[in-house]
Motif scaffolding. Structure first.
Motif, PDB file in Angstrom:
ATOM      1  N   GLN A  17       0.828  -1.209   0.000  1.00 50.50           N
ATOM      2  CA  GLN A  17       0.000   0.000   0.000  1.00 50.50           C
ATOM      3  C   GLN A  17       0.865   1.263   0.000  1.00 50.50           C
ATOM      4  OE1 GLN A  17      -2.792   0.232   3.207  1.00 50.50           O
ATOM      5  NE2 GLN A  17      -3.714   2.117   2.472  1.00 50.50           N
ATOM      6  N   ASN A  18       1.882   1.307   0.848  1.00 52.89           N
ATOM      7  CA  ASN A  18       2.763   2.473   0.873  1.00 52.89           C
ATOM      8  C   ASN A  18       3.517   2.647  -0.440  1.00 52.89           C
ATOM      9  OD1 ASN A  18       1.992   3.159   3.440  1.00 52.89           O
ATOM     10  ND2 ASN A  18       3.782   2.245   4.427  1.00 52.89           N
ATOM     11  N   ALA A  19       3.974   1.531  -1.007  1.00 54.20           N
ATOM     12  CA  ALA A  19       4.697   1.583  -2.277  1.00 54.20           C
ATOM     13  C   ALA A  19       3.801   2.114  -3.394  1.00 54.20           C
ATOM     14  CB  ALA A  19       5.228   0.196  -2.627  1.00 54.20           C
ATOM     15  N   LEU A  20       2.570   1.637  -3.457  1.00 52.04           N
ATOM     16  CA  LEU A  20       1.643   2.113  -4.493  1.00 52.04           C
ATOM     17  C   LEU A  20       1.344   3.599  -4.335  1.00 52.04           C
ATOM     18  CD1 LEU A  20      -0.821  -0.916  -4.640  1.00 52.04           C
ATOM     19  CD2 LEU A  20       0.736  -0.147  -6.443  1.00 52.04           C
ATOM     20  N   MET A  21       1.181   4.058  -3.086  1.00 56.50           N
ATOM     21  CA  MET A  21       0.894   5.476  -2.855  1.00 56.50           C
ATOM     22  C   MET A  21       2.089   6.353  -3.241  1.00 56.50           C
ATOM     23  SD  MET A  21      -1.567   5.773   0.520  1.00 56.50           S
ATOM     24  CE  MET A  21      -0.184   5.995   1.568  1.00 56.50           C
ATOM     25  N   LEU A  22       3.276   5.929  -2.887  1.00 55.21           N
ATOM     26  CA  LEU A  22       4.461   6.717  -3.231  1.00 55.21           C
ATOM     27  C   LEU A  22       4.653   6.840  -4.733  1.00 55.21           C
ATOM     28  CD1 LEU A  22       7.347   5.822  -0.763  1.00 55.21           C
ATOM     29  CD2 LEU A  22       6.551   8.086  -1.386  1.00 55.21           C
ATOM     30  N   VAL A  23       4.541   5.738  -5.443  1.00 51.19           N
ATOM     31  CA  VAL A  23       4.733   5.758  -6.894  1.00 51.19           C
ATOM     32  C   VAL A  23       3.623   6.553  -7.579  1.00 51.19           C
ATOM     33  CG1 VAL A  23       4.840   4.303  -8.958  1.00 51.19           C
ATOM     34  CG2 VAL A  23       6.090   3.646  -6.911  1.00 51.19           C
ATOM     35  N   ALA A  24       2.414   6.516  -7.023  1.00 46.12           N
ATOM     36  CA  ALA A  24       1.306   7.277  -7.607  1.00 46.12           C
ATOM     37  C   ALA A  24       1.508   8.783  -7.417  1.00 46.12           C
ATOM     38  CB  ALA A  24      -0.017   6.849  -6.976  1.00 46.12           C
ATOM     39  N   ASN A  25       2.131   9.174  -6.304  1.00 47.33           N
ATOM     40  CA  ASN A  25       2.311  10.599  -6.009  1.00 47.33           C
ATOM     41  C   ASN A  25       3.590  11.184  -6.584  1.00 47.33           C
ATOM     42  OD1 ASN A  25      -0.089  10.876  -4.563  1.00 47.33           O
ATOM     43  ND2 ASN A  25       0.856  10.127  -2.691  1.00 47.33           N
ATOM     44  N   GLN A  26       4.578  10.346  -6.862  1.00 48.16           N
ATOM     45  CA  GLN A  26       5.853  10.824  -7.387  1.00 48.16           C
ATOM     46  C   GLN A  26       6.220  10.035  -8.643  1.00 48.16           C
ATOM     47  OE1 GLN A  26       8.959  10.715  -4.451  1.00 48.16           O
ATOM     48  NE2 GLN A  26       7.590  11.349  -2.806  1.00 48.16           N
ATOM     49  N   THR A  27       6.850  10.693  -9.581  1.00 47.07           N
ATOM     50  CA  THR A  27       7.279  10.008 -10.797  1.00 47.07           C
ATOM     51  C   THR A  27       8.362   8.984 -10.487  1.00 47.07           C
ATOM     52  OG1 THR A  27       6.843  12.022 -12.018  1.00 47.07           O
ATOM     53  CG2 THR A  27       8.155  10.363 -13.128  1.00 47.07           C
ATOM     54  N   ALA A  28       9.321   9.390  -9.642  1.00 47.96           N
ATOM     55  CA  ALA A  28      10.405   8.507  -9.242  1.00 47.96           C
ATOM     56  C   ALA A  28      10.700   8.730  -7.764  1.00 47.96           C
ATOM     57  CB  ALA A  28      11.648   8.774 -10.076  1.00 47.96           C
ATOM     58  N   VAL A  29      10.896   7.645  -7.035  1.00 46.05           N
ATOM     59  CA  VAL A  29      11.163   7.702  -5.602  1.00 46.05           C
ATOM     60  C   VAL A  29      12.644   7.390  -5.381  1.00 46.05           C
ATOM     61  CG1 VAL A  29      10.584   6.707  -3.358  1.00 46.05           C
ATOM     62  CG2 VAL A  29       8.823   6.903  -5.129  1.00 46.05           C
ATOM     63  N   PRO A  30      13.400   8.317  -4.774  1.00 44.85           N
ATOM     64  CA  PRO A  30      14.822   8.028  -4.537  1.00 44.85           C
ATOM     65  C   PRO A  30      15.002   6.892  -3.540  1.00 44.85           C
ATOM     66  CG  PRO A  30      14.235  10.246  -3.764  1.00 44.85           C
ATOM     67  CD  PRO A  30      13.000   9.622  -4.315  1.00 44.85           C
ATOM     68  N   ILE A  31      15.974   6.036  -3.807  1.00 44.17           N
ATOM     69  CA  ILE A  31      16.301   4.920  -2.923  1.00 44.17           C
ATOM     70  C   ILE A  31      17.608   5.277  -2.223  1.00 44.17           C
ATOM     71  CG2 ILE A  31      16.866   2.468  -2.777  1.00 44.17           C
ATOM     72  CD1 ILE A  31      15.223   2.093  -5.352  1.00 44.17           C
ATOM     73  N   GLU A  32      17.550   5.442  -0.932  1.00 44.61           N
ATOM     74  CA  GLU A  32      18.732   5.813  -0.154  1.00 44.61           C
ATOM     75  C   GLU A  32      19.590   4.587   0.151  1.00 44.61           C
ATOM     76  OE1 GLU A  32      19.551   8.975   0.748  1.00 44.61           O
ATOM     77  OE2 GLU A  32      17.811   9.646  -0.411  1.00 44.61           O
ATOM     78  N   GLY A  33      20.883   4.786   0.201  1.00 46.65           N
ATOM     79  CA  GLY A  33      21.793   3.723   0.615  1.00 46.65           C
ATOM     80  C   GLY A  33      22.091   2.675  -0.434  1.00 46.65           C
ATOM     81  N   GLU A  34      21.808   2.963  -1.711  1.00 47.44           N
ATOM     82  CA  GLU A  34      22.119   2.030  -2.797  1.00 47.44           C
ATOM     83  C   GLU A  34      22.701   2.812  -3.958  1.00 47.44           C
ATOM     84  OE1 GLU A  34      19.190  -0.754  -4.162  1.00 47.44           O
ATOM     85  OE2 GLU A  34      18.241  -0.854  -2.208  1.00 47.44           O
ATOM     86  N   TRP A  35      23.693   2.231  -4.610  1.00 45.18           N
ATOM     87  CA  TRP A  35      24.270   2.871  -5.776  1.00 45.18           C
ATOM     88  C   TRP A  35      25.043   1.852  -6.607  1.00 45.18           C
ATOM     89  CZ3 TRP A  35      26.029   3.486  -0.823  1.00 45.18           C
ATOM     90  CH2 TRP A  35      27.339   3.143  -0.554  1.00 45.18           C
ATOM     91  N   LEU A  36      25.401   2.257  -7.833  1.00 45.08           N
ATOM     92  CA  LEU A  36      26.248   1.442  -8.705  1.00 45.08           C
ATOM     93  C   LEU A  36      27.631   2.081  -8.727  1.00 45.08           C
ATOM     94  CD1 LEU A  36      24.014   0.676 -11.809  1.00 45.08           C
ATOM     95  CD2 LEU A  36      24.417  -0.736  -9.821  1.00 45.08           C
ATOM     96  N   GLU A  37      28.653   1.235  -8.690  1.00 40.90           N
ATOM     97  CA  GLU A  37      30.014   1.740  -8.698  1.00 40.90           C
ATOM     98  C   GLU A  37      30.902   0.789  -9.474  1.00 40.90           C
ATOM     99  OE1 GLU A  37      33.261   3.301  -5.423  1.00 40.90           O
ATOM    100  OE2 GLU A  37      31.138   3.241  -4.925  1.00 40.90           O
ATOM    101  N   ALA A  38      31.851   1.359 -10.219  1.00 40.98           N
ATOM    102  CA  ALA A  38      32.774   0.553 -11.020  1.00 40.98           C
ATOM    103  C   ALA A  38      34.069   0.339 -10.260  1.00 40.98           C
ATOM    104  CB  ALA A  38      33.061   1.260 -12.342  1.00 40.98           C
TER     105      ALA A  38
END
Length: 108
Positions: A17-38
């Motif tokens: 429910q929280n995930a659906l509400m967040l995605v409905a209200n925002q185009t993209a939701v930032p994810i903290e504490g994750e990244w890609l690195e080479a």
């Protein structure tokens, strides 16, 4: 990294429910504490991209980045290159001795 689908947030422990509400209200939701690195490997002389997740204050989970994660990141260069650049331009850019128009042979 960001999430643009509710399932991506649910995979990280958020309720449906929280995930659906967040995605409905925002185009993209930032994810903290994750990244890609080479990282460069001296042994195989190649660069490998890793998905890094911060688990605790000083602990991280590191895994090889799957291709689908590239669609969820900002600020990094896509490992497959810019999809709007044609193969001819990509090959020309890799040439060491680029000569511009003199590098072409015209047939009359």
């Amino acid at each position: 990294m960001f999430a643009d689908q509710a399932g991506q947030l649910q995979q990280r422990g958020m309720s449906r429910q929280n995930a659906l509400m967040l995605v409905a209200n925002q185009t993209a939701v930032p994810i903290e504490g994750e990244w890609l690195e080479a990282f460069w490997c001296e042994g195989c002389q190649q660069t490998t991209w890793y998905h890094i997740r911060k688990c605790g204050d000083r602990t991280y989970k590191i895994s090889v980045a799957p291709q689908e994660l590239w669609q969820q990141v900002t600020g990094v260069i896509d490992s497959l290159g810019n999809p709007s650049v044609g193969e001819f331009t990509r090959k020309s850019a890799r040439q060491v001795g680029y000569q511009g128009i003199r590098g072409f042979q015209f047939v009359s």
